[in-house]
Design a protein around this motif. Structure first.
Motif, PDB file in Angstrom:
ATOM      1  N   GLU A   1       0.824  -1.202   0.000  1.00  0.00           N
ATOM      2  CA  GLU A   1       0.000   0.000   0.000  1.00  0.00           C
ATOM      3  C   GLU A   1       0.864   1.260   0.000  1.00  0.00           C
ATOM      4  O   GLU A   1       1.948   1.290   0.568  1.00  0.00           O
ATOM      5  CB  GLU A   1      -0.904   0.019   1.232  1.00  0.00           C
ATOM      6  CG  GLU A   1      -2.092  -0.920   1.164  1.00  0.00           C
ATOM      7  CD  GLU A   1      -3.073  -0.644   2.286  1.00  0.00           C
ATOM      8  OE1 GLU A   1      -4.130  -0.040   2.010  1.00  0.00           O
ATOM      9  OE2 GLU A   1      -2.774  -1.018   3.431  1.00  0.00           O
ATOM     10  N   SER A   2       0.329   2.316  -0.641  1.00  0.00           N
ATOM     11  CA  SER A   2       0.990   3.619  -0.651  1.00  0.00           C
ATOM     12  C   SER A   2       0.002   4.692  -0.242  1.00  0.00           C
ATOM     13  O   SER A   2      -1.215   4.575  -0.484  1.00  0.00           O
ATOM     14  CB  SER A   2       1.542   3.943  -2.045  1.00  0.00           C
ATOM     15  OG  SER A   2       2.656   3.135  -2.358  1.00  0.00           O
ATOM     16  N   PHE A   3       0.528   5.752   0.387  1.00  0.00           N
ATOM     17  CA  PHE A   3      -0.304   6.840   0.882  1.00  0.00           C
ATOM     18  C   PHE A   3       0.385   8.155   0.545  1.00  0.00           C
ATOM     19  O   PHE A   3       1.538   8.370   0.905  1.00  0.00           O
ATOM     20  CB  PHE A   3      -0.488   6.729   2.401  1.00  0.00           C
ATOM     21  CG  PHE A   3      -0.943   5.374   2.867  1.00  0.00           C
ATOM     22  CD1 PHE A   3      -2.290   5.084   2.976  1.00  0.00           C
ATOM     23  CD2 PHE A   3      -0.015   4.394   3.177  1.00  0.00           C
ATOM     24  CE1 PHE A   3      -2.707   3.832   3.400  1.00  0.00           C
ATOM     25  CE2 PHE A   3      -0.410   3.140   3.611  1.00  0.00           C
ATOM     26  CZ  PHE A   3      -1.771   2.862   3.715  1.00  0.00           C
ATOM     27  N   ASP A   4      -0.314   9.045  -0.165  1.00  0.00           N
ATOM     28  CA  ASP A   4       0.222  10.366  -0.485  1.00  0.00           C
ATOM     29  C   ASP A   4      -0.116  11.344   0.632  1.00  0.00           C
ATOM     30  O   ASP A   4      -1.210  11.297   1.217  1.00  0.00           O
ATOM     31  CB  ASP A   4      -0.346  10.877  -1.806  1.00  0.00           C
ATOM     32  CG  ASP A   4       0.219  10.122  -3.007  1.00  0.00           C
ATOM     33  OD1 ASP A   4       1.272   9.481  -2.845  1.00  0.00           O
ATOM     34  OD2 ASP A   4      -0.395  10.188  -4.088  1.00  0.00           O
ATOM     35  N   VAL A   5       0.825  12.253   0.911  1.00  0.00           N
ATOM     36  CA  VAL A   5       0.620  13.273   1.934  1.00  0.00           C
ATOM     37  C   VAL A   5       0.990  14.632   1.346  1.00  0.00           C
ATOM     38  O   VAL A   5       1.229  14.759   0.148  1.00  0.00           O
ATOM     39  CB  VAL A   5       1.458  12.976   3.195  1.00  0.00           C
ATOM     40  CG1 VAL A   5       0.972  11.700   3.870  1.00  0.00           C
ATOM     41  CG2 VAL A   5       2.950  12.851   2.858  1.00  0.00           C
TER      42      VAL A   5
ATOM     43  N   ALA B   1      -0.541  16.037  11.178  1.00  0.00           N
ATOM     44  CA  ALA B   1      -0.070  14.802  11.809  1.00  0.00           C
ATOM     45  C   ALA B   1      -1.160  13.760  11.650  1.00  0.00           C
ATOM     46  O   ALA B   1      -2.316  13.991  12.018  1.00  0.00           O
ATOM     47  CB  ALA B   1       0.251  15.038  13.284  1.00  0.00           C
ATOM     48  N   GLN B   2      -0.801  12.599  11.105  1.00  0.00           N
ATOM     49  CA  GLN B   2      -1.768  11.533  10.829  1.00  0.00           C
ATOM     50  C   GLN B   2      -1.225  10.221  11.372  1.00  0.00           C
ATOM     51  O   GLN B   2      -0.021   9.973  11.341  1.00  0.00           O
ATOM     52  CB  GLN B   2      -2.008  11.400   9.321  1.00  0.00           C
ATOM     53  CG  GLN B   2      -2.499  12.666   8.644  1.00  0.00           C
ATOM     54  CD  GLN B   2      -2.405  12.544   7.128  1.00  0.00           C
ATOM     55  OE1 GLN B   2      -1.342  12.711   6.547  1.00  0.00           O
ATOM     56  NE2 GLN B   2      -3.534  12.245   6.489  1.00  0.00           N
ATOM     57  N   TRP B   3      -2.123   9.353  11.839  1.00  0.00           N
ATOM     58  CA  TRP B   3      -1.700   8.021  12.242  1.00  0.00           C
ATOM     59  C   TRP B   3      -2.805   7.023  11.971  1.00  0.00           C
ATOM     60  O   TRP B   3      -3.983   7.361  11.886  1.00  0.00           O
ATOM     61  CB  TRP B   3      -1.248   7.983  13.703  1.00  0.00           C
ATOM     62  CG  TRP B   3      -2.226   8.507  14.723  1.00  0.00           C
ATOM     63  CD1 TRP B   3      -3.180   7.800  15.396  1.00  0.00           C
ATOM     64  CD2 TRP B   3      -2.314   9.855  15.206  1.00  0.00           C
ATOM     65  NE1 TRP B   3      -3.853   8.614  16.274  1.00  0.00           N
ATOM     66  CE2 TRP B   3      -3.338   9.880  16.174  1.00  0.00           C
ATOM     67  CE3 TRP B   3      -1.631  11.040  14.911  1.00  0.00           C
ATOM     68  CZ2 TRP B   3      -3.693  11.050  16.856  1.00  0.00           C
ATOM     69  CZ3 TRP B   3      -1.978  12.200  15.584  1.00  0.00           C
ATOM     70  CH2 TRP B   3      -3.004  12.192  16.548  1.00  0.00           C
ATOM     71  N   ARG B   4      -2.417   5.776  11.798  1.00  0.00           N
ATOM     72  CA  ARG B   4      -3.351   4.714  11.478  1.00  0.00           C
ATOM     73  C   ARG B   4      -2.737   3.378  11.848  1.00  0.00           C
ATOM     74  O   ARG B   4      -1.520   3.233  11.938  1.00  0.00           O
ATOM     75  CB  ARG B   4      -3.705   4.733   9.994  1.00  0.00           C
ATOM     76  CG  ARG B   4      -2.547   4.406   9.082  1.00  0.00           C
ATOM     77  CD  ARG B   4      -2.849   4.757   7.628  1.00  0.00           C
ATOM     78  NE  ARG B   4      -3.948   3.982   7.087  1.00  0.00           N
ATOM     79  CZ  ARG B   4      -4.745   4.409   6.114  1.00  0.00           C
ATOM     80  NH1 ARG B   4      -4.560   5.612   5.578  1.00  0.00           N
ATOM     81  NH2 ARG B   4      -5.719   3.655   5.661  1.00  0.00           N
ATOM     82  N   ALA B   5      -3.595   2.381  12.060  1.00  0.00           N
ATOM     83  CA  ALA B   5      -3.130   1.016  12.281  1.00  0.00           C
ATOM     84  C   ALA B   5      -2.840   0.367  10.936  1.00  0.00           C
ATOM     85  O   ALA B   5      -3.461   0.700   9.921  1.00  0.00           O
ATOM     86  CB  ALA B   5      -4.183   0.214  13.037  1.00  0.00           C
ATOM     87  N   PHE B   6      -1.888  -0.555  10.905  1.00  0.00           N
ATOM     88  CA  PHE B   6      -1.641  -1.310   9.684  1.00  0.00           C
ATOM     89  C   PHE B   6      -2.907  -2.069   9.285  1.00  0.00           C
ATOM     90  O   PHE B   6      -3.562  -2.687  10.119  1.00  0.00           O
ATOM     91  CB  PHE B   6      -0.498  -2.303   9.887  1.00  0.00           C
ATOM     92  CG  PHE B   6       0.861  -1.671   9.841  1.00  0.00           C
ATOM     93  CD1 PHE B   6       1.400  -1.237   8.634  1.00  0.00           C
ATOM     94  CD2 PHE B   6       1.602  -1.499  10.993  1.00  0.00           C
ATOM     95  CE1 PHE B   6       2.655  -0.653   8.584  1.00  0.00           C
ATOM     96  CE2 PHE B   6       2.857  -0.918  10.957  1.00  0.00           C
ATOM     97  CZ  PHE B   6       3.384  -0.491   9.743  1.00  0.00           C
TER      98      PHE B   6
ATOM     99  N   ALA C   1      -5.686  -0.699   8.335  1.00  0.00           N
ATOM    100  CA  ALA C   1      -6.889   0.126   8.489  1.00  0.00           C
ATOM    101  C   ALA C   1      -7.266   0.768   7.158  1.00  0.00           C
ATOM    102  O   ALA C   1      -6.413   1.026   6.308  1.00  0.00           O
ATOM    103  CB  ALA C   1      -6.661   1.197   9.547  1.00  0.00           C
ATOM    104  N   THR C   2      -8.548   1.048   6.998  1.00  0.00           N
ATOM    105  CA  THR C   2      -9.036   1.628   5.739  1.00  0.00           C
ATOM    106  C   THR C   2      -8.932   3.142   5.705  1.00  0.00           C
ATOM    107  O   THR C   2      -9.106   3.747   4.652  1.00  0.00           O
ATOM    108  CB  THR C   2     -10.488   1.222   5.504  1.00  0.00           C
ATOM    109  OG1 THR C   2     -11.294   1.652   6.623  1.00  0.00           O
ATOM    110  CG2 THR C   2     -10.601  -0.292   5.356  1.00  0.00           C
TER     111      THR C   2
END
Length: 349
Positions: free
Chosen positions: A140-144, A179-184, A186-187
């Protein structure tokens, strides 16, 4: 006779770069290729064929992730080239290099199954965090946002976070850090916290996350995203750490280090700098039990403080240059320095 060889980047591109880029004897020529952090050597009669390549002269690492059988690090390169990510098998010394450009930060789980890399895939494009598996295959990839902050990972490997900031078109408009956080797995992001400013730091324990943007420090519980602490620091936060139980936060300011009690907000200022040494700290970490706080100094020493009251317990000396990274793993302190060494320290009790 004229000798000509073409390198990707043989001269420094950043202000302040100094040093000798090439040298020659009666029989051989050597030159630094700053794009790959290698010293290349030719015979003077054959410039088309390299005799040897001496690699990895770069000064240490700025992020360490350690597990029982391997060390993953973000390597520091010369000032005008980009860092790389490598994993080294501690038993054999075998090395695996991840080929990505413009890497800003990394975070790796202790089981070796997940590696997060914060990088810029395209020039002038958005920043991205990509999750890689143990074999180095991307997931998975996430743009910030386009301004890079840093990555953080909870010790239990379940939750990760990142900071990034926008780049307003007008200099009169103050940037905003997200600032962002999430569990592995997670949607969606568990939390998006926005703070004014762009100089940001983030750290996680198993139950909470600490974010510092400029002088503002915020601690949030992971369970219900409840804010546990908000305070204004005396100076800008350069680096932060949080004890694994979430009870204390270590902060390096641009004047001196401090320990913050999360429950009360009480700030303990640590002892002044080591005599005669510069005052630009870079890194800090707690041990797993939250007994000690370790702070790396720019001249090489690492100072061990008691977390409860900030008292100085010991000064660890081996490095001869600035300490770039500290981490506690496998019951031991690990450190990296600009002198090119990575150390596993013994009993510190």
């Amino acid at each position: 006779m004229q000798f000509t060889a073409h390198l990707q980047s043989a001269t420094g591109q950043m202000p302040g770069w100094t040093g000798q880029a090439a040298a020659a004897s009666a029989t051989h020529v050597a030159a630094i290729d700053h794009a790959t952090a290698a010293v290349l050597i030719w015979h003077v009669d054959d410039p088309k064929r390299q005799v040897a390549s001496l690699t990895d002269y770069s000064p240490g690492a700025q992020r360490l992730a350690v597990r029982d059988d391997a060390l993953t690090l973000q390597r520091c390169q010369p000032a005008n080239s980009m860092p790389a990510v490598m994993t080294i098998a501690l038993s054999s010394g075998a090395m695996k290099l991840l080929e990505l450009d413009t890497i800003h930060d990394i975070a790796a789980t202790t089981d070796g199954q997940r590696l997060l890399v914060f990088y810029q895939p395209y020039p002038l494009g958005s920043l991205r965090i990509t999750e890689f598996d143990a074999a180095g295959a991307p997931g998975e990839s996430f743009d910030v946002q386009k301004g890079a902050g840093e990555l953080a990972l909870a010790p239990d490997g379940r939750t990760w976070g990142v900071t990034s900031y926008n780049r307003p078109a007008s200099r009169a408009v103050e940037p905003t850090t997200q600032a962002q956080w999430r569990a592995f797995g997670a949607t969606k992001w568990a939390k998006n916290l926005k703070l004014k400013g762009f100089w940001s730091r983030i750290a996680l324990c198993d139950t909470a996350v600490v974010i510092a943007v400029g002088k503002e420090l915020v601690v949030v519980a992971l369970a219900k995203n409840k804010t546990l602490l908000t305070l204004q620091l005396p100076t800008i936060a350069v680096s932060v750490a949080i004890s694994r139980d979430g009870a204390r936060v270590g902060v390096i300011g641009d004047d001196r280090p401090r320990i913050v009690d999360v429950a009360t907000g009480r700030i303990v200022e640590l002892a002044p700098e080591l005599h005669g040494e510069p005052d630009l700290h870079r890194c800090l970490c707690f041990d797993d039990e939250g007994r000690w706080l370790f702070i790396g100094h720019p001249a090489g020493p690492i100072v061990q403080h008691r977390a409860a009251d900030g008292a100085t317990l010991a000064t660890l000396r081996f490095h001869t240059d600035a300490v770039r990274a500290l981490t506690w793993a496998g019951g031991a302190l690990w450190s990296s320095s600009e002198d090119g060494t990575i150390i596993r320290w013994g009993d510190l009790g």
